[in-house]
Enzyme design. Structure first.
Site, mmCIF file in Angstrom:
data_model
loop_
_atom_site.group_PDB
_atom_site.id
_atom_site.type_symbol
_atom_site.label_atom_id
_atom_site.label_comp_id
_atom_site.label_asym_id
_atom_site.label_seq_id
_atom_site.Cartn_x
_atom_site.Cartn_y
_atom_site.Cartn_z
ATOM 1 N N ASN A 91 2.769 6.299 -2.244
ATOM 2 C CA ASN A 91 2.705 7.623 -2.382
ATOM 3 C C ASN A 91 4.166 8.359 -1.926
ATOM 4 O O ASN A 91 4.772 7.950 -1.072
ATOM 5 C CB ASN A 91 1.653 8.415 -1.106
ATOM 6 C CG ASN A 91 0.359 7.708 -1.551
ATOM 7 O OD1 ASN A 91 0.105 7.630 -2.748
ATOM 8 N ND2 ASN A 91 -0.337 7.336 -0.404
ATOM 9 N N GLU A 99 2.321 10.587 3.805
ATOM 10 C CA GLU A 99 2.081 10.985 5.174
ATOM 11 C C GLU A 99 3.455 10.592 6.052
ATOM 12 O O GLU A 99 3.774 11.337 7.018
ATOM 13 C CB GLU A 99 0.839 10.628 5.760
ATOM 14 C CG GLU A 99 -0.080 11.591 5.504
ATOM 15 C CD GLU A 99 -1.515 11.146 5.455
ATOM 16 O OE1 GLU A 99 -1.775 10.155 6.398
ATOM 17 O OE2 GLU A 99 -2.446 11.452 4.831
ATOM 18 N N HIS A 104 6.560 2.987 2.133
ATOM 19 C CA HIS A 104 5.676 1.914 2.174
ATOM 20 C C HIS A 104 4.744 1.910 0.870
ATOM 21 O O HIS A 104 4.543 2.699 0.243
ATOM 22 C CB HIS A 104 4.784 2.228 3.509
ATOM 23 C CG HIS A 104 4.227 3.543 3.302
ATOM 24 N ND1 HIS A 104 4.717 4.685 3.709
ATOM 25 C CD2 HIS A 104 2.835 4.085 3.122
ATOM 26 C CE1 HIS A 104 4.015 5.853 3.569
ATOM 27 N NE2 HIS A 104 2.784 5.696 3.184
#
Ligand code: 5GP
Length: 119
Positions: A91, A99, A104
């Site tokens: 993401n 977030e 990652h």
């Protein structure tokens, strides 16, 4: 979004926070997601500080990039999911709902991971 040295993954890399490691190489650290969304849910992160996939794509070295794929290969082998399959996603930014501001990849598997998006 800016890189924040106090993000949780930076703390894990510095040994200031704990994580359940499953694989590591010179450039990459892999550990279990604390809130697994599948039977297998592993986070694959570069050891160096990269904010997101764009930062990494622009600035990482070839060995660092290769190491990410080596980690994927080793995790797929380790969990014996070569045939059953998995989903690997990352993401980025606001629209991607990132977030934690340290690149990652999520490796999800061990069960049907469902349809791709809920949009
Ligand atoms: P993002 O939404 O940024 O792509 O995903 C962040 C992921 O990090 C989430 O799946 C979340 O469960 C995981 N996460 C957040 N804090 C921790 C933590 O302290 N330890 C571990 N192992 N995973 C975490």
């Amino acid at each position: 979004m800016k890189y924040d040295k106090n993000n949780i993954f930076a703390k894990i890399l510095r040994g200031e926070a704990s994580a359940e490691k499953v694989y590591e190489n010179e450039f990459v650290f892999c550990f279990k997601d604390i809130y697994p969304k599948s039977k297998i849910h592993i986070l694959i992160i570069p050891k160096k500080e990269y904010l997101d996939i764009y930062d990494f794509s622009k600035n990482a070295t070839t060995p660092e990039k290769e190491s990410i794929f080596l980690a994927f290969e080793n995790l797929i082998k380790f969990y014996k999911i070569e045939k059953s399959g998995c989903r690997i996603i990352t993401n980025q930014g606001v629209d991607g709902r990132q977030e934690v501001p340290h690149l990652h990849f999520h490796l999800l598997g061990g069960n049907d991971t469902g349809k791709m998006t809920s949009i």
